[in-house]
Design a protein around this motif. Structure first.
Motif: not given
Length: 395
Positions: A42-44, A84-88
């Motif tokens: 998710n992050f990458l 990027t961080t929203a997915a996590v």
């Protein structure tokens, strides 16, 4: 590139936390919620060769601590950019059954915010869109709040409690507005994570954070991620039962079976127990303890505690007797033999065994003492005694 500035050169390479590498099997055996490979994916996203892993691991370790302490609420991010961080964060919210609110213009900076300390800035971060972020993050439990903040806050329920809020707005005005809105809505013990404070690139971020927290009981704590984030943990309210360990122990002592497997009873087990396994937890040595907590005064007749338990028996060791005590007060005995190596046992714990523990809680320690020499495991190295499979308070 000098060795100091080369992140791949030992000893300057950031290491991954043990709980997600060599200790990951133990983490999962304790009921850890993080699927590390899934969250890394998710992050990458589209930047697999240039990740800020310090930032990533802090997010998921903060999440683990919230779950451990039972601080459950919605999650929010203001300043989503490409997700990027929203997915996590959306994935973490899904794991605890809450909602991730993702706030952004989805068009980059607003010209009106380029003033004061940020007057020399240019319009940036317009190379994104709501559609692109939604394609990466998905819908499900994510709620997209589109527009300029704080005006866009009108799209959100006003009374939602948040356990984790990530602010990544870069500029003074939106950061100051975000702190003013979210700070009172973050649960006691919850996290505010603000990006760019110590980056030496965004002076408005540092100024907004310093001004806001200058008169607050909490203070920003620097993180060693690339963008110089800070974390603020909302002060706990210790009045009225604010002790999270007592609260969690009380929640486990109820009229429903709680499995000892996957760390289900980890917060009740005291000394004398091995790490949990999927089926339960072994006692080692002559004595094991259990922490019993109630969030009300125990009834006059005390409580009845039921446990499904078994004993480590061998051809040489065919029986095991266990005495149950509260302090030095003898409460009863359990007998394990070849005819009953495993079963459901009970013990009455009198009200007098409980003492006030503050905040309206009452606590007792149950001692399980083997009255005979103990067997060892198959390797002959660990003295196994009674195993605990599940537990409940039936009265």
């Amino acid at each position: 590139m000098s060795k100091v500035n080369n992140p791949e050169a030992a000893p300057y390479r950031a290491e991954r936390p043990n709980r997600f590498t060599k200790a990951y099997p133990k983490y999962k055996s304790y009921g850890g919620l993080i699927n590390i490979e899934e969250e890394l994916k998710n992050f990458l996203g589209d930047r697999p060769s240039d990740p800020d892993l310090v930032r990533f691991y802090f997010f998921i370790m903060a999440f683990d601590q919230l779950v451990k302490e039972g601080i459950i609420g919605d999650i929010a991010e203001i300043g989503v950019y490409k997700g990027t961080t929203a997915a996590v964060l959306a994935s973490l919210a899904k794991r605890i059954g809450t909602t991730a609110y993702l706030l952004d213009t989805y068009e980059g900076f607003r010209a009106e915010d380029l003033a004061g300390v940020d007057a020399n800035r240019q319009l940036q971060f317009a190379d994104t869109s709501l559609a692109a972020v939604r394609d990466r993050v998905g819908d499900g439990n994510a709620r997209y709040v589109v527009g300029y903040f704080p005006d866009s806050a009108a799209q959100m329920p006003d009374d939602r409690p948040f356990c984790l809020v990530h602010i990544d707005c870069d500029l003074y005005a939106p950061i100051k507005s975000a702190l003013a809105y979210f700070y009172p809505r973050v649960l006691p013990g919850g996290y505010l994570i603000i990006h760019d404070y110590g980056s030496m690139s965004w002076d408005g971020a540092e100024q907004a954070i310093d001004e806001f927290f200058a008169d607050k009981p909490e203070a920003p704590i620097p993180l060693a991620d690339r963008g110089g984030s800070v974390v603020v943990r909302k002060a706990r309210d210790l009045s009225g039962g604010g002790n999270w360990m007592l609260r969690k122990r009380a929640s486990l002592l109820r009229d429903a079976w709680v499995s000892a497997g996957a760390g289900g009873l980890h917060d009740l087990t005291g000394s004398g127990w091995r790490p949990p396994e999927p089926w339960g937890v072994w006692g080692i040595g002559r004595e094991q303890t259990l922490h019993l907590v109630m969030d009300i005064a125990p009834p006059e007749g005390g409580i009845l505690l039921e446990m499904e338990a078994s004993a480590a028996l061998t051809a040489e060791r065919t029986a095991l007797d266990v005495a149950l005590l509260a302090g030095e007060r003898h409460l009863g005995d359990w007998h394990f033999g070849q005819d009953r190596p495993r079963g459901q046992f009970s013990v009455a714990v009198p009200a007098e065994a409980f003492s006030p523990a503050g905040g309206g809680y009452h606590a007792a320690v149950l001692r399980c003492v083997c009255e005979a020499p103990v067997p060892t495991d198959l390797k002959g190295t660990t003295p196994l005694t009674m195993a605990l499979h599940r537990l409940r308070r039936s009265r």
